[in-house]
Design a protein around this motif. Structure first.
Motif, short mmCIF file in Angstrom:
data_model
loop_
_atom_site.label_atom_id
_atom_site.label_comp_id
_atom_site.label_asym_id
_atom_site.label_seq_id
_atom_site.Cartn_x
_atom_site.Cartn_y
_atom_site.Cartn_z
N ALA A 183 0.83 -1.20 0.00
CA ALA A 183 0.00 0.00 0.00
C ALA A 183 0.87 1.25 0.00
CB ALA A 183 -0.93 0.00 1.20
N HIS A 184 1.96 1.23 0.76
CA HIS A 184 2.88 2.37 0.78
C HIS A 184 3.47 2.60 -0.61
CE1 HIS A 184 5.94 5.14 2.09
NE2 HIS A 184 6.85 4.38 1.49
N VAL A 196 -0.41 -14.97 -10.38
CA VAL A 196 -1.30 -13.86 -10.01
C VAL A 196 -2.33 -14.37 -9.01
CG1 VAL A 196 -3.02 -12.22 -10.86
CG2 VAL A 196 -0.97 -12.72 -12.23
N ALA A 197 -2.37 -13.74 -7.85
CA ALA A 197 -3.31 -14.12 -6.80
C ALA A 197 -4.56 -13.26 -6.84
CB ALA A 197 -2.65 -14.02 -5.43
N GLN A 245 -2.07 -5.56 -9.10
CA GLN A 245 -1.89 -6.99 -9.24
C GLN A 245 -1.09 -7.48 -8.05
OE1 GLN A 245 -0.98 -8.73 -13.12
NE2 GLN A 245 0.84 -9.61 -12.18
N ILE A 246 -1.60 -8.51 -7.38
CA ILE A 246 -0.90 -9.14 -6.26
C ILE A 246 -0.48 -10.52 -6.73
CG2 ILE A 246 -1.09 -10.04 -3.91
CD1 ILE A 246 -3.23 -7.86 -3.43
N GLU A 247 0.79 -10.84 -6.53
CA GLU A 247 1.31 -12.14 -6.92
C GLU A 247 1.73 -12.93 -5.68
OE1 GLU A 247 4.42 -11.53 -9.79
OE2 GLU A 247 3.04 -10.65 -11.24
N ARG A 248 1.60 -14.26 -5.78
CA ARG A 248 1.92 -15.15 -4.66
C ARG A 248 2.91 -16.21 -5.14
NH1 ARG A 248 -2.94 -18.55 -2.15
NH2 ARG A 248 -2.83 -19.53 -4.17
N GLN A 295 -7.49 -4.13 1.64
CA GLN A 295 -6.79 -5.30 2.14
C GLN A 295 -6.98 -6.45 1.18
OE1 GLN A 295 -8.15 -6.24 6.05
NE2 GLN A 295 -7.75 -4.22 6.85
N TYR A 296 -6.05 -7.38 1.21
CA TYR A 296 -6.14 -8.60 0.41
C TYR A 296 -6.18 -9.78 1.37
CZ TYR A 296 -4.73 -12.59 -2.35
OH TYR A 296 -4.67 -13.84 -2.92
N VAL A 297 -7.18 -10.62 1.24
CA VAL A 297 -7.30 -11.83 2.06
C VAL A 297 -7.10 -13.02 1.14
CG1 VAL A 297 -8.80 -13.19 3.56
CG2 VAL A 297 -8.89 -10.69 3.63
N ASP A 298 -6.11 -13.83 1.46
CA ASP A 298 -5.76 -14.97 0.62
C ASP A 298 -6.50 -16.21 1.09
OD1 ASP A 298 -4.51 -16.51 -1.26
OD2 ASP A 298 -2.56 -16.52 -0.29
#
Length: 87
Positions: free
Chosen positions: A4-5, A33-34, A21-24, A47-50
């Motif tokens: 986020a920062h 790509v998550a 894009q959030i990657e895991r 927030q992202y909840v996996d």
């Protein structure tokens, strides 16, 4: 938090954020790509909840953003988390 920062810093330099894009990864090298889509800044920040994680597994995450002009940020710092036995 680090992702986020990074987005806020890019936002100030390159215009409004249009997508993220959030990657895991489970090894810090091979990424999938998550999540991806529009990013909404608010209070509290988005927030992202996996989901779908394996027990006792370390996952690594990184993120990048695209602004309204199509410019893509560098990846955020990589962060990691290890699931509990009851993941």
């Amino acid at each position: 938090i680090r992702a986020a920062h990074q987005f806020r810093r890019i936002r100030g330099q390159a215009g409004a954020i249009a997508a993220y894009q959030i990657e895991r990864s489970t090894n810090g090298t091979t990424w999938t790509v998550a999540a991806s889509g529009a990013l909404i800044f608010g209070n509290p920040p988005a927030q992202y909840v996996d989901g779908g994680r394996l027990a006792l597994t370390t996952y690594y995450y990184r993120a990048k953003a695209t602004d309204t002009s199509g410019r893509v940020s560098a990846y955020s710092a990589t962060v990691s988390a290890t699931t509990s036995a009851l993941a």
